[in-house]
Design a protein around this motif. Structure first.
Motif, PDB file in Angstrom:
ATOM      1  N   TYR A  34       0.829  -1.206   0.000  1.00 44.63           N
ATOM      2  CA  TYR A  34       0.000   0.000   0.000  1.00 44.63           C
ATOM      3  C   TYR A  34       0.870   1.266   0.000  1.00 44.63           C
ATOM      4  O   TYR A  34       0.586   2.212  -0.734  1.00 44.63           O
ATOM      5  CB  TYR A  34      -0.931  -0.004   1.211  1.00 44.63           C
ATOM      6  N   GLY A  35       1.922   1.270   0.799  1.00 39.64           N
ATOM      7  CA  GLY A  35       2.833   2.414   0.822  1.00 39.64           C
ATOM      8  C   GLY A  35       3.522   2.614  -0.514  1.00 39.64           C
ATOM      9  O   GLY A  35       3.679   3.743  -0.989  1.00 39.64           O
ATOM     10  N   PHE A  36       3.938   1.518  -1.143  1.00 35.63           N
ATOM     11  CA  PHE A  36       4.562   1.612  -2.463  1.00 35.63           C
ATOM     12  C   PHE A  36       3.579   2.164  -3.480  1.00 35.63           C
ATOM     13  O   PHE A  36       3.931   3.004  -4.309  1.00 35.63           O
ATOM     14  CB  PHE A  36       5.060   0.222  -2.892  1.00 35.63           C
ATOM     15  N   TRP A  37       2.325   1.702  -3.415  1.00 36.40           N
ATOM     16  CA  TRP A  37       1.294   2.189  -4.336  1.00 36.40           C
ATOM     17  C   TRP A  37       1.061   3.688  -4.146  1.00 36.40           C
ATOM     18  O   TRP A  37       0.987   4.438  -5.121  1.00 36.40           O
ATOM     19  CB  TRP A  37       0.005   1.418  -4.101  1.00 36.40           C
ATOM     20  N   LYS A  38       0.936   4.144  -2.897  1.00 32.54           N
ATOM     21  CA  LYS A  38       0.699   5.572  -2.633  1.00 32.54           C
ATOM     22  C   LYS A  38       1.878   6.425  -3.101  1.00 32.54           C
ATOM     23  O   LYS A  38       1.680   7.520  -3.635  1.00 32.54           O
ATOM     24  CB  LYS A  38       0.442   5.805  -1.146  1.00 32.54           C
ATOM     25  N   LEU A  39       3.086   5.930  -2.902  1.00 32.89           N
ATOM     26  CA  LEU A  39       4.274   6.655  -3.375  1.00 32.89           C
ATOM     27  C   LEU A  39       4.287   6.713  -4.895  1.00 32.89           C
ATOM     28  O   LEU A  39       4.615   7.746  -5.480  1.00 32.89           O
ATOM     29  CB  LEU A  39       5.548   5.986  -2.851  1.00 32.89           C
ATOM     30  N   HIS A  40       3.906   5.621  -5.534  1.00 33.11           N
ATOM     31  CA  HIS A  40       3.935   5.574  -6.989  1.00 33.11           C
ATOM     32  C   HIS A  40       2.846   6.450  -7.599  1.00 33.11           C
ATOM     33  O   HIS A  40       3.010   6.964  -8.705  1.00 33.11           O
ATOM     34  CB  HIS A  40       3.773   4.127  -7.468  1.00 33.11           C
ATOM     35  N   GLU A  41       1.746   6.660  -6.900  1.00 37.56           N
ATOM     36  CA  GLU A  41       0.651   7.492  -7.386  1.00 37.56           C
ATOM     37  C   GLU A  41       0.858   8.976  -7.060  1.00 37.56           C
ATOM     38  O   GLU A  41       0.020   9.806  -7.404  1.00 37.56           O
ATOM     39  CB  GLU A  41      -0.669   7.021  -6.781  1.00 37.56           C
TER      40      GLU A  41
END
Length: 123
Positions: A34-41
């Motif tokens: 989830y953290g990786f997704w938020k950073l990528h978005e």
């Protein structure tokens, strides 16, 4: 109790500890994803908040960035840098005089510089 005996093995507590460890491990993996997704978005969210003109480009670069990470860096640059202000700044730097000969006072009709005429007038 000997040094080779294993605590909690063969008891009901063994199953409970395995379940607790599994929940913690799966929770950690989900939180990391989830953290990786938020950073990528992040570039897409920034472009939406600024109502960026190139939001389609930034979105495409962000999605391609999942495969090739260097493309995500381009999306971040496009989202966070105001292109119009950057081009104006580059233009101003380009047109900025660099040598002292370009900053001299203009030559008047008589062939002398304006600063020399001012000095003669003040004297």
């Amino acid at each position: 109790m000997s040094l080779v005996s294993m605590p909690f093995v063969g008891s009901g507590q063994d199953l409970g500890l395995h379940i607790a460890a599994s929940v913690v491990m799966i929770g950690s993996i989900v939180a990391l994803a989830y953290g990786f997704w938020k950073l990528h978005e992040l570039p897409i969210n920034k472009a939406h908040s600024k109502q960026h003109q190139q939001i389609g480009l930034i979105t495409a670069l962000t999605w391609i960035g999942f495969v090739w990470h260097w493309v995500w860096v381009l999306a971040v640059i496009c989202a966070f840098v105001d292109a119009e202000k950057a081009l104006i700044k580059i233009r101003d730097i380009w047109h900025q005089p660099t040598s002292p000969s370009q900053t001299q006072a203009p030559i008047t009709e008589t062939g002398t510089t304006a600063s020399t005429q001012e000095e003669n007038h003040n004297a």
